[in-house]
Design an enzyme around this catalytic site. Sequence first.
Site, mmCIF file in Angstrom:
data_model
loop_
_atom_site.group_PDB
_atom_site.id
_atom_site.type_symbol
_atom_site.label_atom_id
_atom_site.label_comp_id
_atom_site.label_asym_id
_atom_site.label_seq_id
_atom_site.Cartn_x
_atom_site.Cartn_y
_atom_site.Cartn_z
ATOM 1 N N MET A 1 -11.907 1.770 -3.930
ATOM 2 C CA MET A 1 -12.374 2.657 -5.007
ATOM 3 C C MET A 1 -13.809 3.120 -4.762
ATOM 4 S SD MET A 1 -10.747 0.709 -8.324
ATOM 5 C CE MET A 1 -10.899 -0.979 -7.784
ATOM 6 N N ASP B 1 1.811 1.370 -12.075
ATOM 7 C CA ASP B 1 0.716 2.336 -12.184
ATOM 8 C C ASP B 1 0.743 3.323 -11.025
ATOM 9 O OD1 ASP B 1 -0.670 0.762 -10.220
ATOM 10 O OD2 ASP B 1 -1.204 -0.585 -11.871
ATOM 11 N N PRO C 1 0.781 -1.237 0.000
ATOM 12 C CA PRO C 1 0.000 0.000 0.000
ATOM 13 C C PRO C 1 0.820 1.298 0.000
ATOM 14 C CG PRO C 1 -0.016 -1.010 2.161
ATOM 15 C CD PRO C 1 0.792 -1.909 1.293
ATOM 16 N N LYS D 1 -3.260 4.247 -14.180
ATOM 17 C CA LYS D 1 -4.692 4.064 -14.364
ATOM 18 C C LYS D 1 -5.379 4.724 -13.188
ATOM 19 C CE LYS D 1 -4.962 -0.239 -15.529
ATOM 20 N NZ LYS D 1 -5.278 -1.572 -15.067
HETATM 21 N N1 SAH Z 1 -4.636 -4.150 -5.704
HETATM 22 C C1 SAH Z 1 -4.837 -3.075 -4.770
HETATM 23 C C2 SAH Z 1 -6.168 -2.397 -4.961
HETATM 24 C C3 SAH Z 1 -6.342 -1.740 -6.287
HETATM 25 S S1 SAH Z 1 -7.822 -0.853 -6.402
HETATM 26 C C4 SAH Z 1 -4.705 -3.613 -3.350
HETATM 27 O O1 SAH Z 1 -4.647 -4.841 -3.144
HETATM 28 O O2 SAH Z 1 -4.642 -2.803 -2.407
HETATM 29 C C5 SAH Z 1 -7.350 0.759 -5.892
HETATM 30 C C6 SAH Z 1 -7.990 1.114 -4.584
HETATM 31 O O3 SAH Z 1 -7.294 0.487 -3.517
HETATM 32 C C7 SAH Z 1 -7.945 2.570 -4.241
HETATM 33 O O4 SAH Z 1 -8.968 3.291 -4.896
HETATM 34 C C8 SAH Z 1 -8.167 2.540 -2.757
HETATM 35 O O5 SAH Z 1 -9.515 2.285 -2.449
HETATM 36 C C9 SAH Z 1 -7.390 1.291 -2.365
HETATM 37 N N2 SAH Z 1 -6.031 1.640 -1.933
HETATM 38 C C10 SAH Z 1 -4.893 1.245 -2.486
HETATM 39 N N3 SAH Z 1 -3.825 1.720 -1.810
HETATM 40 C C11 SAH Z 1 -4.317 2.431 -0.789
HETATM 41 C C12 SAH Z 1 -3.739 3.152 0.280
HETATM 42 N N4 SAH Z 1 -2.416 3.261 0.420
HETATM 43 N N5 SAH Z 1 -4.568 3.755 1.157
HETATM 44 C C13 SAH Z 1 -5.893 3.670 1.038
HETATM 45 N N6 SAH Z 1 -6.497 2.996 0.042
HETATM 46 C C14 SAH Z 1 -5.723 2.376 -0.852
#
Ligand code: SAH
Length: 470
Positions: free
Chosen positions: A381, A246, A223, A268
């Site tokens: 999202m 991305d 994250p 994206k």
């Molecule tokens: N594959 C990623 C998710 C991709 S969808 C995963 O497993 O985390 C993208 C969404 O993930 C963002 O819109 C948000 O809702 C969430 N997200 C990803 N990184 C984040 C972060 N550091 N803090 C909060 N939400 C996060």
Amino acid sequence: MDYLPIFADLKRRPCLVVGGGEVAWRKIRMLHKAGAEVRVVAPELHPEVAAMVHRQEVLHWGDSFAPEQLDGVFLAIAATDKKAVNALVYQSANQRQVLVNVVDDQPRCSFIVPSIIDRSPIIVAISSAGKAPVLARLLREKLEALIPQHLGNMAELAGRFRDRLKAKLPSLTLRRKFWETAFTGRFESLVASGQEQQAMDALEQLSQGLEPRGEVALVGAGPGDASLLTLRALQLMQQADVVLYDYLVSDEVMELVRRDAELVCVGKRAGFHSVSQEQTNQLLLEYAQKGKRVVRLKGGDPFIFGRGAEELSVLAQANIPFQVVPGITAAAGATAYAGIPLTHRDFAQSAVFITGHQKPDGDALDWSTLARGQQTLVIYMGLMKSPYIQQQLIEHGRDSATPIAIIERGTQRQQRVLTGQLSQLSELAAQAESPSLIVVGEVTTLAHQLHWFSGETQSDIPAPQAALSL
Ligand code: SAH
């Protein structure tokens, strides 16, 4: 240099250990592991040592020490709690030119035992020459984490191919190039995934000068906080020829990519796509077909709302080898850094992850299941659709006073956590920026007590009624 590090072959060589307690046991075990013929002198034996004697792994050479016991011995270790005995062992060993180590008594050591990282046949030895053993140990722990477990296996397999390669490639320069390619290429990833026969085949192909086959690693970047990367992710990022990433991948993580790697942004964002999914798939395919080592770096975990499977299907159809490295998904990382446990014996016995960003033909979600109590709902999202999500959950029976949290840029220095009630979801969401994670459920109240990570920016949201900012 106070000590010369050497790697001694102790196989079947007589080695004497004076002492039979716990410390002696550790030394005996070490010598036995190295194949030495271990002789123990002690009036009483630690049960583990006694068991080794019983199994005939070591010899009980006597109850008390006598200098003649050192005759014909390769090295000796004194590990008794009697100073005089230890001193006598040291003195007698020196007279006979036998290497000697008195445990925890550096002046009485003609050799010292280093800290070891064992990836046999690769062995790394560290020593502080007795000056700062704790520092040496810390260094060892660092290196342990850094040196992949499969390194030993890789060296072993490479060893089997060495003579064959010498016959095939007489030039030393070419052989060096060969190994550099092998240790950072397909051979390495096959060993890492335990496919030894295929790894040997890859060496054979490489030695025939066949174009190295490209491959793709779909890697979860977590994250944001770079220290949450897996070791495997880091290794692959440092070996990559090309990295396709991305916008979710943090700058901190991107910093760790190999300097010479080509970086391709296939950013994206919900709403505007700079590179379409089809183009990304095509790019992956093209780079791999050119023989490149491609890392497809994705935020969080590549298989959670990441369309990772779609990218892999294209590769599978084209017969391009690939591997997947999981990452810490936002639901696990962002909540942990906000002090929100996803489950809790009292408040939530399950957790459900959904995406607010559905396919254009509509939402296939079962809202009555999602609106159930005693569960944590995590929405990826979800900012744009928050008014709809709020309305659906309340309509299907979730209490409008259910506590919620929005975690913006979780695990990163700029992390912000906004808390409130379900009835305020869209209001709070309007004040948050992407990427943000919405969490609905009683567990979010724990953030007030359990928050521990302080981001750079504190929330400046004026609390609407019960809403709090951390
Ligand atoms: N594959 C990623 C998710 C991709 S969808 C995963 O497993 O985390 C993208 C969404 O993930 C963002 O819109 C948000 O809702 C969430 N997200 C990803 N990184 C984040 C972060 N550091 N803090 C909060 N939400 C996060």
